[in-house]
Every structure is written in structure tokens, then in C-alpha cells.
Design an enzyme around this catalytic site. Structure first.
Site, PDB file in Angstrom:
ATOM      1  N   GLY A 176       0.824  -1.201   0.000  1.00  0.00           N
ATOM      2  CA  GLY A 176       0.000   0.000   0.000  1.00  0.00           C
ATOM      3  C   GLY A 176       0.856   1.246   0.000  1.00  0.00           C
TER       4      GLY A 176
ATOM      5  N   GLN B 284       3.225   9.883   1.316  1.00  0.00           N
ATOM      6  CA  GLN B 284       4.519   9.215   1.165  1.00  0.00           C
ATOM      7  C   GLN B 284       5.245   9.619  -0.114  1.00  0.00           C
ATOM      8  OE1 GLN B 284       2.780   5.142   2.134  1.00  0.00           O
ATOM      9  NE2 GLN B 284       4.863   4.958   2.906  1.00  0.00           N
TER      10      GLN B 284
ATOM     11  N   CYS C 290       6.865  -0.702   6.089  1.00  0.00           N
ATOM     12  CA  CYS C 290       6.365   0.516   5.440  1.00  0.00           C
ATOM     13  C   CYS C 290       7.430   0.979   4.465  1.00  0.00           C
ATOM     14  CB  CYS C 290       6.121   1.578   6.512  1.00  0.00           C
ATOM     15  SG  CYS C 290       5.641   3.187   5.840  1.00  0.00           S
ATOM     16  N   LEU C 291       7.019   1.411   3.281  1.00  0.00           N
ATOM     17  CA  LEU C 291       8.001   1.841   2.281  1.00  0.00           C
ATOM     18  C   LEU C 291       8.770   3.084   2.743  1.00  0.00           C
ATOM     19  CD1 LEU C 291       6.119   1.234  -1.095  1.00  0.00           C
ATOM     20  CD2 LEU C 291       7.831  -0.203   0.004  1.00  0.00           C
TER      21      LEU C 291
ATOM     22  N   HIS D 203      -3.134   0.771   8.204  1.00  0.00           N
ATOM     23  CA  HIS D 203      -1.793   1.349   8.085  1.00  0.00           C
ATOM     24  C   HIS D 203      -1.824   2.611   7.221  1.00  0.00           C
ATOM     25  CE1 HIS D 203       2.698   1.160   7.639  1.00  0.00           C
ATOM     26  NE2 HIS D 203       2.396   1.814   6.527  1.00  0.00           N
ATOM     27  N   GLU D 204      -2.513   2.526   6.090  1.00  0.00           N
ATOM     28  CA  GLU D 204      -2.554   3.681   5.180  1.00  0.00           C
ATOM     29  C   GLU D 204      -3.419   4.807   5.759  1.00  0.00           C
ATOM     30  OE1 GLU D 204      -0.292   3.590   3.081  1.00  0.00           O
ATOM     31  OE2 GLU D 204       0.036   1.439   3.114  1.00  0.00           O
TER      32      GLU D 204
ATOM     33  N   HIS E 228      -1.332   6.880   7.922  1.00  0.00           N
ATOM     34  CA  HIS E 228      -0.513   7.847   7.164  1.00  0.00           C
ATOM     35  C   HIS E 228      -1.289   9.138   6.913  1.00  0.00           C
ATOM     36  CE1 HIS E 228       3.276   5.950   6.252  1.00  0.00           C
ATOM     37  NE2 HIS E 228       2.725   4.865   5.739  1.00  0.00           N
TER      38      HIS E 228
HETATM   39 NI    NI Z   1       3.486   3.005   5.279  1.00  0.00          NI
END
Ligand code: NI
Length: 160
Positions: A46, A51, A90-91, A132-133, A136
Site C-alpha cells: 500500500g 509518502q 512501510c516503504l 496502516h494507510e 498515514h
Molecule cells: Ni506506510
């Protein structure tokens, strides 16, 4: 293919709250495409717009399960159910993994890229990814929600 630069741990923008998308124009559609390309490039499940440096409420999710890629604009969580303890990455936190408690099931309402209202209920990994998203979009990152002391570092096996 449009790749965007992923903002990483320590970048102050990750702590900021995203704003509603007012109009889903070509620029927003382009952004969504680029977000998907960027997510795929780094094998992410995701990605939230913040991000890639854009404070708008947009999320993309792909569980690589042959189902359509999920695109959520202005999402809100309607309902959660249960709990699961899961490992999460997480990226924006490359090579780091933590344990977190997430709901086992979550129902979210949003707009799709055509401005149509959609409602999605996800369980397991999808519930985890949605939560999770959503974090963000609220300026909350992995290290804010991790179970203390659970962070692990994993050496990158390949550099893509
Ligand atoms: Ni993330």
C-alpha cells in the site's frame, strides 16, 4: 510509467495530516497512477499520497491476489471488529519491521477515481493495510503504533 520519490523516516511531512481531495481531476488521476507504479516498483502492499509528498487523502493498496487494485479517495473508517497482532513494514521505513495490533476487520467508505462512493470491508491483511494507510493520512507512522521493543532490521536482499 511515473515513479515518485518516496519520503522516508525523519521527513517531517510524514507527520502531517492530509486534506480532502476536492475535485478528482486529471492531476489526481495521474498521481494515483504514479502511486501505483511507485508501490509496485518497491513491492509495497500500500501507499498513501503523503509518502510521495502530497498531503491529500489518497490511498492505493494491492495485495497481489489478482483482485483489482484498491484506490481510496477521502476514505473514512466506518467500523472495525476484532484484533490481530501482525508484523508490519512501510516503504517509508525501509528494511524495518515491527509488530502492531490491528483490527481483524475494517469497513471503509471512500470515493473511487471516478468519484463514485464505494464501501469496502477487509479482513486480515487487507484490514491491516487499510489501517496502516489510514494512519498515514493522519500523520501517524509505524514507530507511533508499534508494540514497544519489537523493531527488527532486515538487510535488503536486493537493491531494486
Ligand atoms: Ni506506510
Amino acid at each position: 510509467m511515473g515513479l515518485r520519490n518516496i519520503r522516508k523516516e525523519g521527513d517531517e511531512i510524514l507527520k502531517k495530516k492530509s486534506k480532502d481531495v476536492d475535485v478528482i481531476d486529471e492531476k489526481i488521476k495521474e498521481l494515483i497512477k504514479d502511486m501505483i507504479d511507485t508501490m509496485h516498483k518497491y513491492d509495497g502492499v500500500g501507499l498513501a499520497a503523503v509518502q510521495v509528498g502530497i498531503l491529500k487523502k489518497i490511498i492505493v493498496i494491492d495485495l497481489y491476489d489478482e483482485k483489482p487494485i484498491i484506490k481510496l479517495i477521502n476514505p473514512t473508517i466506518l467500523k472495525t471488529k476484532g484484533k490481530q497482532e501482525v508484523e508490519e513494514g512501510c516503504l517509508s521505513f525501509p528494511n524495518k519491521y515491527v509488530k502492531v495490533i490491528r483490527p481483524e476487520e475494517v469497513t471503509v467508505e471512500a470515493l473511487d477515481e471516478n468519484g463514485k462512493k464505494i464501501k469496502i470491508t477487509g479482513t486480515g491483511l487487507l484490514a491491516q493495510a487499510i489501517c496502516h494507510e489510514m494512519d498515514h493520512l493522519n500523520g501517524i507512522v509505524l514507530t507511533d503504533v508499534m508494540i514497544p521493543g519489537t523493531m527488527e532490521f532486515v538487510d535488503p536482499q536486493n537493491n531494486k
